[in-house]
Design a protein around this motif. Structure first.
Motif, short mmCIF file in Angstrom:
data_model
loop_
_atom_site.label_atom_id
_atom_site.label_comp_id
_atom_site.label_asym_id
_atom_site.label_seq_id
_atom_site.Cartn_x
_atom_site.Cartn_y
_atom_site.Cartn_z
N UNK A 74 -0.22 -38.71 10.15
CA UNK A 74 0.01 -39.36 9.41
C UNK A 74 -0.09 -39.34 7.98
N UNK A 75 0.03 -38.38 6.94
CA UNK A 75 -0.15 -38.78 6.20
C UNK A 75 1.32 -37.41 5.90
N UNK A 76 2.03 -36.38 6.99
CA UNK A 76 3.56 -36.28 7.47
C UNK A 76 3.71 -37.38 7.32
N UNK A 77 4.05 -38.12 7.90
CA UNK A 77 5.14 -39.30 8.44
C UNK A 77 5.10 -40.54 7.30
N UNK A 78 4.34 -40.70 7.17
CA UNK A 78 3.78 -41.45 5.50
C UNK A 78 4.64 -40.82 4.54
N UNK A 80 7.23 -39.36 4.99
CA UNK A 80 8.85 -39.19 5.01
C UNK A 80 8.93 -40.60 4.84
N UNK A 81 8.45 -41.60 5.05
CA UNK A 81 8.35 -42.85 5.25
C UNK A 81 9.11 -43.84 3.80
N UNK A 82 8.29 -43.44 3.08
CA UNK A 82 8.24 -43.59 1.82
C UNK A 82 9.30 -42.07 0.82
N UNK A 83 9.60 -41.95 1.68
CA UNK A 83 10.85 -40.32 0.52
C UNK A 83 11.94 -41.15 0.84
N UNK A 84 12.53 -41.82 2.54
CA UNK A 84 12.85 -43.00 2.25
C UNK A 84 13.16 -44.50 2.09
N UNK A 109 21.07 -37.08 -11.80
CA UNK A 109 19.40 -36.05 -11.96
C UNK A 109 18.57 -37.50 -10.52
N UNK A 110 18.72 -38.34 -10.97
CA UNK A 110 18.30 -39.38 -10.11
C UNK A 110 17.61 -39.22 -9.06
N UNK A 111 19.38 -39.27 -8.31
CA UNK A 111 19.29 -38.88 -6.38
C UNK A 111 18.34 -37.88 -6.26
N UNK A 112 18.02 -36.92 -7.67
CA UNK A 112 16.84 -35.30 -6.82
C UNK A 112 15.45 -36.14 -6.87
N UNK A 113 15.34 -37.42 -7.20
CA UNK A 113 13.96 -37.73 -6.70
C UNK A 113 13.08 -38.07 -5.50
N UNK A 114 14.32 -38.07 -5.05
CA UNK A 114 13.53 -39.14 -3.34
C UNK A 114 13.17 -36.47 -2.46
N UNK A 115 14.03 -35.99 -3.34
CA UNK A 115 13.97 -34.64 -2.80
C UNK A 115 12.66 -34.17 -3.41
N UNK A 116 12.36 -34.02 -4.56
CA UNK A 116 11.12 -33.73 -5.76
C UNK A 116 9.94 -34.75 -5.03
N UNK A 117 10.30 -36.05 -4.51
CA UNK A 117 9.10 -36.72 -4.37
C UNK A 117 8.80 -35.88 -2.70
N UNK A 118 9.68 -35.80 -2.13
CA UNK A 118 9.34 -35.05 -0.66
C UNK A 118 8.66 -34.33 -0.64
N UNK A 119 9.41 -32.91 -1.30
CA UNK A 119 8.51 -31.65 -1.33
C UNK A 119 6.92 -31.28 -2.30
N UNK A 120 6.92 -32.03 -3.28
CA UNK A 120 5.48 -32.61 -3.79
C UNK A 120 4.61 -32.84 -2.79
N UNK A 121 5.35 -34.23 -2.08
CA UNK A 121 4.23 -34.74 -1.01
C UNK A 121 4.08 -33.73 0.10
#
Length: 327
Positions: A74-78, A80-84, A109-121
Motif C-alpha cells: 500500500x505504501x509503495x503505491x501511495x 507513487x500516486x502522491x508523486x504524480x 529547481x522546483x521540478x526536482x521536488x517530485x523526484x526528491x519526494x519519491x526517493x525520500x518516501x
C-alpha cells in the motif's frame, strides 16, 4: 539494545563526519544563495513527506508479520500516486514557490521536488522494513552510502558543471538513489503480494487508520514548526540570508541528528517489544541513560569549542562576524 545502537551510531558518525569534513569544500564551491535555494527545496520535501504514505509506513513497525507485506505494498503505491499529484501541484504553484524561495535565478529547481519526494518516501519505507527485520547493520551502511554519494556527487558536479543549485540537488538525488538500490531487497519484497494477501489490503487500511488520523496531522504541524525559518526566510529576506542561516543550522544540529537518528531507529523496534511485555517505562529509562552517555561528549565539544570549530567549517562565517562588528 546498546549493540544495535552502536551499530547504527558508528555508521552515522562516519556519515556525519564526512559531511563535516567536506563542509569547508562545499561552502567554497557554492554561494549562500545557492545553498539557500537548495535548503528551501529540501524543506518543501520534508514538509510534504508525511502526506506521501499517510504515515502508514509507521504501521509496519507494529503490524503482524502477515500484514507487513500488505502495508508495504500500500505504501509503495501511495508514494507513487502522491508523486504524480505533487508534480501537478508544483506546476500549478510554480510562481508562488519561486516567490517564496526568495530568488528568481533558478526557476527549474522546483521540478526536482517530485523526484526528491519519491526517493525520500522509498528511503523511509525501506528503512522501516529493515527495522522490522532488525537489520540495523544494513540501515547503518545505507546512511553511510547515501552521505558518501551525496557529498562526492555535489563536489564532482560542481567541478564539472560549476557550482549551482542544480549540482546540489542532483547530488542529493544520486545519494538517495544509491541508498534505494542498496535497500532494494526490502522494496522488492514489498511488491510481492500474493492474491490472497491483496484481499486484505482494505482490512489493514482500516485497522491502522489511526496513523493517518493522528500521526499525520501531528507530524505535519511538527515539521512546519521546525522548518518554518527555512520556509519563510527566503520570502522575508532573500535566498542568501536563508543560505547563511541554513548552513550554520545544519552544522550545529549535527550532534543532535547524529544521536537522534541512531537511537530512534533502534528505539522503534524496541518500543514494540516493550509494549508487548509492559516494559515501556524500563525502556524509556534506558533510552534516557543512553542519550545522556552518548550526548555529553559532542555537546560538550560544541559548547566549549563551537565557535573555533565553525571558523574552519565555513568561510562565510568570518564575513558574518565582520558584518556584526561593523554594525
Amino acid at each position: 539494545m546498546l549493540k544495535n545502537v552502536s551499530t547504527v551510531l558508528s555508521a552515522t558518525v562516519l556519515s556525519q563526519a564526512l559531511v563535516v569534513l567536506t563542509s569547508p569544500i562545499i561552502s567554497r564551491m557554492y554561494s549562500p544563495n545557492e545553498f539557500g535555494v537548495f535548503i528551501f527545496s529540501l524543506t518543501l520535501v520534508a514538509i510534504m513527506s508525511p502526506l506521501l504514505m499517510g504515515r502508514y509506513e509507521n504501521a509496519i513497525l507494529v503490524a503482524d508479520k502477515s500484514e507487513v507485506k500488505r502495508i508495504s505494498f500500500i505504501c509503495f503505491y501511495m508514494n507513487l500516486i502522491w508523486v504524480v499529484i505533487s508534480t501537478f501541484v508544483v506546476f500549478l504553484l510554480e510562481p508562488y514557490l519561486l516567490s517564496l524561495s526568495g530568488q528568481e535565478e533558478y526557476q527549474l529547481f522546483i521540478y526536482t521536488l517530485p523526484i526528491l519526494l519519491a526517493f525520500s518516501g522509498l528511503t523511509n519505507l525501506s528503512t522501516n522494513i529493515a527495522i522490522v527485520n532488525s537489520d540495523f547493520k544494513r540501515i547503518g551502511n545505507n546512511k553511510l552510502i547515501v552521505s558518501t554519494v551525496i557529498v562526492t556527487s555535489q563536489i564532482l558536479l560542481s567541478l564539472m558543471f560549476g557550482g549551482n543549485v542544480y549540482s546540489l540537488l542532483f547530488g542529493t538525488i544520486l545519494g538517495y538513489l544509491s541508498g534505494i538500490i542498496y535497500m532494494k531487497k526490502y522494496l522488492a519484497d514489498s511488491l510481492k503480494v500474493e492474491g490472497n494477501n491483496r484481499e486484505g489490503l482494505l482490512f489493514v487500511l482500516i485497522k491502522y487508520l489511526k496513523f493517518p488520523k493522528y500521526d499525520l496531522p501531528s507530524s505535519l504541524f511538527n515539521l512546519i514548526g521546525v522548518q518554518l525559518p527555512n520556509l519563510t526566510l527566503g520570502k522575508l529576506g532573500n535566498a542568501e540570508i536563508l543560505g547563511f542561516y541554513s548552513f550554520t543550522s545544519r552544522v550545529m544540529m549535527m550532534p543532535i541528528n547524529l544521536i537522534g537518528q541512531s537511537v530512534s531507529v533502534v528505539f522503534k523496534k524496541q518500543a514494540v517489544i516493550a509494549k508487548e511485555t509492559n516494559d515501556v517505562h524500563v525502556l524509556f529509562d534506558k533510552i534516557v541513560l543512553v542519550l545522556l552517555c552518548i550526548g555529553i561528549v559532542p555537546f560538550s565539544v560544541i559548547f566549549f569549542y563551537g565557535e573555533f570549530i565553525f571558523k574552519y567549517v565555513s568561510v562565510s562565517y568570518t564575513h558574518l562576524r565582520a558584518h556584526e562588528t561593523d554594525s
